[in-house]
Design an enzyme around this catalytic site. Structure first.
Site, mmCIF file in Angstrom:
data_model
loop_
_atom_site.group_PDB
_atom_site.id
_atom_site.type_symbol
_atom_site.label_atom_id
_atom_site.label_comp_id
_atom_site.label_asym_id
_atom_site.label_seq_id
_atom_site.Cartn_x
_atom_site.Cartn_y
_atom_site.Cartn_z
ATOM 1 N N LYS A 114 0.810 -1.193 0.066
ATOM 2 C CA LYS A 114 -0.127 0.095 0.060
ATOM 3 C C LYS A 114 0.809 1.400 -0.031
ATOM 4 O O LYS A 114 0.296 2.252 -0.604
ATOM 5 C CB LYS A 114 -1.020 -0.023 1.276
ATOM 6 C CG LYS A 114 -2.153 -1.198 0.970
ATOM 7 C CD LYS A 114 -3.046 -0.875 2.072
ATOM 8 C CE LYS A 114 -4.196 -1.656 1.960
ATOM 9 N NZ LYS A 114 -5.218 -1.658 2.923
ATOM 10 N N LYS A 196 -4.597 -11.263 -7.610
ATOM 11 C CA LYS A 196 -5.752 -11.309 -6.946
ATOM 12 C C LYS A 196 -6.782 -10.603 -7.486
ATOM 13 O O LYS A 196 -6.653 -9.500 -7.816
ATOM 14 C CB LYS A 196 -5.662 -11.412 -5.526
ATOM 15 C CG LYS A 196 -6.911 -11.757 -4.538
ATOM 16 C CD LYS A 196 -6.624 -11.465 -3.181
ATOM 17 C CE LYS A 196 -7.903 -11.650 -2.541
ATOM 18 N NZ LYS A 196 -7.979 -11.273 -0.923
ATOM 19 N N LYS A 199 -11.055 -5.848 -4.861
ATOM 20 C CA LYS A 199 -12.174 -5.062 -4.658
ATOM 21 C C LYS A 199 -11.764 -3.509 -4.872
ATOM 22 O O LYS A 199 -12.509 -2.690 -5.055
ATOM 23 C CB LYS A 199 -13.295 -5.254 -3.616
ATOM 24 C CG LYS A 199 -12.678 -5.129 -2.361
ATOM 25 C CD LYS A 199 -13.690 -5.387 -1.313
ATOM 26 C CE LYS A 199 -12.904 -5.187 0.001
ATOM 27 N NZ LYS A 199 -12.357 -3.744 0.397
#
Length: 332
Positions: A114, A196, A199
């Site tokens: 992140k 992956k 979302k």
């Protein structure tokens, strides 16, 4: 009657729930309500480690709750709540910050990821959120935490913090075990089977969300990345795209990989992609329709939030009072 074991999990409302969210986690949650005492929450405190549009965050939080219910999480059988409605999460999160080591937090894979993606906003919350995640878990003294492989590191840190705290103050926290489903635990992006299906990555052209229209789902599957072998065979090392599609098809239909290979023997990828897309359309259709109905009923969703937070807070308060006493805070 034997007391049910406790299970807990939360998902950030920082993006739309995807097919990966459903097959990897939520689909399995509803099956556990009879066996476990389950707590599921919208992790809005975690969402703000990355800048959010406030109106979108509020909307997505309630929409995520509606989708949870539409996926089969009965509010009468499961405790569903919004994380920020239970202030004990933030309070225990601070205490556990003081029992999490700097080196442990520095090694968290998601902090590194992140930080790379949000180089202009590497804030303190981004660094310390594993302590808040530990608080989320330990507040409810759960036996199990259902997680994907990518979150297992956080459960291991939670266990380390719990053991450290217990070693100093006695038997305060139950040390939880990760609960990892065998099949469907990691659904990859249709556009990049190396990554992956996320979302949070709203620019990922390989994301299928629970609220996508059938025609959009079919278009995504027809464009799915495969290989030039033209053979439907499960080989996650050498045929990542096809293996990902086979995993999705297996989860949607209940067929084994061997049955899928037999079903599509001698056929090209076109017919296989179409079949996978159609199976996903039918899998998600009732969820999308029920979630749409629930999203329109704001009063009902707010009632569910209030009832869930009230039950969650009752348990959370007991744990926090015990922690405050152990560390030496004066009772009010």
């Amino acid at each position: 009657m034997e007391e049910k074991k406790v299970m807990l999990s939360g998902i950030k409302p920082s993006g739309d729930l995807t097919l990966g969210s459903y097959l990897g986690a939520i689909k399995h949650w509803k099956e556990r309500a009879d066996e476990f005492d389950c707590y599921y929450f919208m992790a809005d405190l975690h969402a703000i480690t990355v800048r959010q549009n406030p109106a979108d965050l509020r909307r997505r939080t309630l929409e995520q709750l509606a989708q949870y219910i539409a996926c089969g999480l009965d509010p009468e059988k499961n405790t569903l709540f919004i994380q920020s409605h239970v202030h004990e999460h933030a309070e225990l999160g601070w205490v556990l910050n003081c029992y999490a080591m700097f080196g442990e937090l520095s090694r968290m894979t998601q902090f590194k990821d992140k930080s790379a993606k949000n180089a202009d906003n590497i804030n303190g919350g981004l660094f310390t959120y594993p302590s808040l995640m530990a608080a989320d878990i330990l507040l409810y003294q759960p036996d199990y935490v259902p997680v994907g492989e990518d979150q297992k590191q956080h459960v291991e840190l939670t266990r380390d913090i719990a053991n450290r705290f217990n070693h100093i103050y006695g038997d305060v926290f139950k040390v939880p075990e990760p609960y990892i489903p065998k099949v469907g635990a990691r659904i990859m992006s249709l556009a990049n089977p190396e990554a992956k299906m996320s979302k949070s990555e709203n620019d990922d052209p390989g994301r299928v969300t629970l609220m996508d229209k059938p025609e959009d789902i079919m278009r995504l599957f027809k464009r799915a990345i495969t290989d030039c072998d033209a053979c439907v065979r499960y080989d996650p090392e050498n045929k990542k795209g096809i293996s990902n599609l086979m995993t999705i098809y297996s989860c949607a239909t209940g067929r084994t990989f061997a049955q899928i290979e037999t079903e599509f023997a001698g056929q090209g990828y076109g017919s296989f992609k179409t079949a996978v897309g159609e199976s996903v359309v039918e899998l998600l259709r009732p969820i999308r329709e029920e979630a749409t109905r629930l999203i329109a009923d704001k009063a009902y969703l707010q009632d569910v939030c209030r009832a869930g937070a009230q039950k969650a807070e009752y348990i959370a308060q007991k744990t926090l009072r015990k922690v405050y006493k152990k560390v030496g805070f004066v009772a009010k």
